[in-house]
Design a protein around this motif. Structure first.
Motif, PDB file in Angstrom:
ATOM      1  N   VAL A  56       0.869  -1.178   0.000  1.00  0.00           N
ATOM      2  CA  VAL A  56       0.000   0.000   0.000  1.00  0.00           C
ATOM      3  C   VAL A  56       0.905   1.227   0.000  1.00  0.00           C
ATOM      4  O   VAL A  56       1.048   1.925   0.992  1.00  0.00           O
ATOM      5  CB  VAL A  56      -0.942  -0.017   1.214  1.00  0.00           C
ATOM      6  N   ALA A  57       1.531   1.473  -1.140  1.00  0.00           N
ATOM      7  CA  ALA A  57       2.576   2.490  -1.222  1.00  0.00           C
ATOM      8  C   ALA A  57       2.151   3.741  -1.970  1.00  0.00           C
ATOM      9  O   ALA A  57       2.829   4.751  -1.915  1.00  0.00           O
ATOM     10  CB  ALA A  57       3.825   1.898  -1.884  1.00  0.00           C
ATOM     11  N   GLU A  58       1.041   3.677  -2.680  1.00  0.00           N
ATOM     12  CA  GLU A  58       0.579   4.817  -3.464  1.00  0.00           C
ATOM     13  C   GLU A  58      -0.918   4.990  -3.248  1.00  0.00           C
ATOM     14  O   GLU A  58      -1.621   4.077  -2.815  1.00  0.00           O
ATOM     15  CB  GLU A  58       0.856   4.593  -4.955  1.00  0.00           C
ATOM     16  N   ILE A  59      -1.416   6.166  -3.580  1.00  0.00           N
ATOM     17  CA  ILE A  59      -2.846   6.433  -3.387  1.00  0.00           C
ATOM     18  C   ILE A  59      -3.692   5.463  -4.222  1.00  0.00           C
ATOM     19  O   ILE A  59      -4.753   5.027  -3.774  1.00  0.00           O
ATOM     20  CB  ILE A  59      -3.174   7.900  -3.721  1.00  0.00           C
ATOM     21  N   ASP A  60      -3.238   5.094  -5.404  1.00  0.00           N
ATOM     22  CA  ASP A  60      -4.007   4.136  -6.203  1.00  0.00           C
ATOM     23  C   ASP A  60      -4.156   2.802  -5.475  1.00  0.00           C
ATOM     24  O   ASP A  60      -5.188   2.133  -5.592  1.00  0.00           O
ATOM     25  CB  ASP A  60      -3.342   3.915  -7.560  1.00  0.00           C
ATOM     26  N   ASP A  61      -3.114   2.393  -4.709  1.00  0.00           N
ATOM     27  CA  ASP A  61      -3.208   1.164  -3.917  1.00  0.00           C
ATOM     28  C   ASP A  61      -4.268   1.305  -2.835  1.00  0.00           C
ATOM     29  O   ASP A  61      -5.051   0.388  -2.575  1.00  0.00           O
ATOM     30  CB  ASP A  61      -1.857   0.847  -3.260  1.00  0.00           C
ATOM     31  N   VAL A  62      -4.307   2.478  -2.200  1.00  0.00           N
ATOM     32  CA  VAL A  62      -5.296   2.736  -1.161  1.00  0.00           C
ATOM     33  C   VAL A  62      -6.704   2.720  -1.760  1.00  0.00           C
ATOM     34  O   VAL A  62      -7.643   2.172  -1.166  1.00  0.00           O
ATOM     35  CB  VAL A  62      -5.029   4.090  -0.479  1.00  0.00           C
ATOM     36  N   LEU A  63      -6.858   3.277  -2.940  1.00  0.00           N
ATOM     37  CA  LEU A  63      -8.171   3.280  -3.583  1.00  0.00           C
ATOM     38  C   LEU A  63      -8.644   1.851  -3.859  1.00  0.00           C
ATOM     39  O   LEU A  63      -9.820   1.529  -3.655  1.00  0.00           O
ATOM     40  CB  LEU A  63      -8.118   4.087  -4.882  1.00  0.00           C
ATOM     41  N   ARG A  64      -7.733   0.989  -4.316  1.00  0.00           N
ATOM     42  CA  ARG A  64      -8.114  -0.405  -4.557  1.00  0.00           C
ATOM     43  C   ARG A  64      -8.521  -1.089  -3.255  1.00  0.00           C
ATOM     44  O   ARG A  64      -9.481  -1.877  -3.228  1.00  0.00           O
ATOM     45  CB  ARG A  64      -6.958  -1.154  -5.224  1.00  0.00           C
TER      46      ARG A  64
END
Length: 247
Positions: free
Chosen positions: A88-96
């Motif tokens: 969970v290193a980027e905002i896109d990872d958090v969105l997923r």
């Protein structure tokens, strides 16, 4: 403790073999290359290979057969689901991750409305009060996690409790994205906004209204998604100023 070069090389080797197993290039029952083959192909020592094999075995991916070699374990493709903090290193990872949590949180709220006990309601109210009383980021994170954990327990389904515990605060998107300046006024506004969503969920659970609880939970998670999409669009980074992943 500093990571040694050998440990780092072993990490890389483990990741390579895990990737091959996950995509089916090394199916269950297939034989791992020999230590000699790996040392030649990857340019690492036998010590590194043995360390990597030990880690793969500990994860249930490798089984050794005396006199025959190392093989991919029969259950390797079905090992426990994991999402590590490093992933969970980027905002896109958090969105997923949030997209996945929508289904989880919505159904938990509905079941909690059907099955909650008086003690469950007390735990939910305690989390609401803790959020309302929070004066810093860490306190609001703890209160937020406690709220969702209380709903998980109210479902009466231990699998929801265990999965929510697994996600934990380290995988719940960081409030520090909004509050890393730790400005008290900003913190209070954000905590109040979160608690308004939480109070709507609590009201539906209290009323034993599963449909309303699901709607309130979906609104809450959808609002979180919108916030993080706005941050992504604004080019915000999911890291604290010192480079460490937010908890």
């Amino acid at each position: 403790m500093a990571v040694t070069k050998a440990a780092s090389l072993a990490d890389d080797l483990v990741a390579r073999f895990e990737e091959r197993i996950d995509r089916g290039a090394m199916p269950p029952g297939s034989r791992f290359p020999t230590e000699r083959e790996i040392t030649e192909d990857f340019g690492v020592s036998r010590t590194v290979v043995r360390e990597a094999f030990a880690r793969l075995a500990a994860r249930g991916l490798l089984v050794s057969r005396r006199g025959s070699g190392a093989y991919v374990a029969d259950g390797a493709r079905f090992r426990a689901f994991q999402v590590t903090a490093e992933e969970v290193a980027e905002i896109d990872d958090v969105l997923r991750l949030l997209e996945m949590r929508i289904a989880l949180e919505v159904e938990m709220a509905g079941l909690a409305a059907e099955r909650r006990t008086d003690s469950d309601l007390a735990a939910i109210r305690a989390a609401l009060a803790a959020m309302d009383d929070s004066r810093d980021v860490d306190a609001s994170i703890a209160a937020d996690a406690a709220f969702h954990a209380a709903i998980a327990r109210a479902t009466g389904n231990d699998y929801y409790v265990r999965f929510t515990d697994f996600l934990g605060v380290r995988l719940v998107p960081s409030r520090r994205l909004y509050l890393h300046a730790n400005d008290p006024a900003t913190h209070r506004r954000y905590a109040r906004a979160i608690n308004r969503d939480h109070e709507a969920i609590h009201a539906a659970i209290l009323a034993r209204d599963p449909a309303a609880a699901r709607r309130a939970a979906r609104r809450h998670m959808t609002t979180s998604l919108k916030r993080y999409r706005a941050l992504r669009d604004a080019g915000a980074a999911l890291r604290d100023p010192d480079g460490a992943l937010s908890a």
